[in-house]
Design an enzyme around this catalytic site. Structure first.
Site: not given
Length: 337
Positions: A100, A199, A254, A288
């Site tokens: 991504r 985000e 990522r 995470e």
């Protein structure tokens, strides 16, 4: 890092500065003030914040990325996806692969400074471009506003949809006007997704089961290239592509795998240390702040700034192949008489 670098001297220097969007130092640091356990503690309230508040951002970026204030991000270079190959052709270790990147749209601030009109205008622009995609990228945009709770929960469970509730983003004023202006696009085969106004303005994701990194990365490169013909992205000559969080600059790439490495995971500290040598980051199965489930880990490249897109993917590929070799070696040790 906020505590470390926001000295009294830096505070006095920055406390009255504003960007042309009206963003202040408080917009940058409020998440860290509310969450003392945050590793970083700062967000960019708009693209200009990285320059206007550089005395705070630069040392954080240097420590996190190893990227000095005199350094510059290389020009975009996607390379040849075919060279990356399939990391696990037998399907023995890698469950799925995802690549991504994040993008911010030129002319818009970031979450703390965006008003309701910004969110709605940006969503309209983005959804129109996405729904014009053809061939293997053809799909549909689904606004979060009006989406049933059942549909949302299912998409979250399927790892397609983002979810509200992150306390770090909430404290940073990232969730204002929720769910207006937010949504998800996915193609007909659900191998390409776009998150709108989560985000960042855009999170573009290519994914599928298995370890065919060449195909998955190639799909993302194709999608970003097509979208960029219609929408201009925010890019800085020094920091590369600009996003809300200073940990995600430069390439913003990522590339990750969900991978079964139960033997390496038995000594987790040694496992993490090994991964760091290959510039890899190890997370739990669901990302995470989660734990591993049945020896499955989410492992991704750590470096995003100071190298090209293809270099970031190549580091990830080389590291994952090394970890698989280490897992095989442990298997061989167990099977020896």
């Amino acid at each position: 890092m906020l505590k470390k670098y926001l000295t009294r001297e830096v505070f006095e220097l920055l406390k009255e500065r504003k960007t042309s969007y009206g963003s202040t130092l408080l917009d940058v640091i409020r998440s860290g003030l509310c969450n003392p356990d945050s590793h970083i503690g700062i967000y960019a309230a708009d693209p200009e914040a990285y320059v206007v508040f550089k005395e705070l951002f630069n040392p954080v970026i240097e420590e996190y990325h190893g990227f000095e204030s005199s350094s510059s991000q290389p020009e975009t270079n996607w390379g040849n996806p075919e060279e990356l190959g399939n990391l696990d052709p037998d399907g023995a270790y890698i469950i799925s692969t995802r690549v991504r990147c994040a993008r911010s749209i030129e002319g818009y601030p970031f979450n703390p400074t965006m008003n309701e009109t910004h969110y709605l205008d940006l969503e309209k622009k983005v959804s129109g471009v996405l729904e014009s995609l053809t061939d293997d990228l053809k799909g549909q945009y689904y606004p979060l506003l009006g989406m049933s709770r059942e549909t949302q929960d299912q998409l979250i469970e399927d790892h397609f949809l983002f979810k509200e509730g992150d306390r770090f983003l909430e404290a940073a004023n990232s969730n204002r006007f929720w769910p207006k202006g937010r949504g998800i696009f996915f193609n007909d085969t659900k191998t390409f997704l776009v998150w709108c106004n989560e985000e960042d303005h855009l999170r573009l994701i290519s994914m599928e089961e298995g370890g065919d990194l060449a195909t998955i990365y190639g799909r993302l490169v194709d999608a970003v290239s097509r979208i960029e013909r219609e929408i201009s992205f925010s890019r800085n000559s020094r920091l590369g592509y600009l996003t809300f969080c200073p940990t995600n600059l430069g390439t913003t790439i990522r590339a990750s795998v969900h991978i079964k490495l139960p033997r390496l995971g038995r000594d987790f500290e040694a496992f993490q240390e090994m991964a760091r040598k290959f510039y890899l980051q190890v997370r739990g199965t669901r990302g995470e702040h989660t734990e591993s489930e049945d020896g499955v880990y989410d492992i991704s490249n750590q470096r995003r700034l100071g190298l090209t897109e293809f270099q970031a993917l190549s580091e990830m590929r080389d590291g994952i192949l090394q970890l698989i070799e280490q897992e095989k070696a442990l298997e061989g040790t167990e099977q020896s008489p």
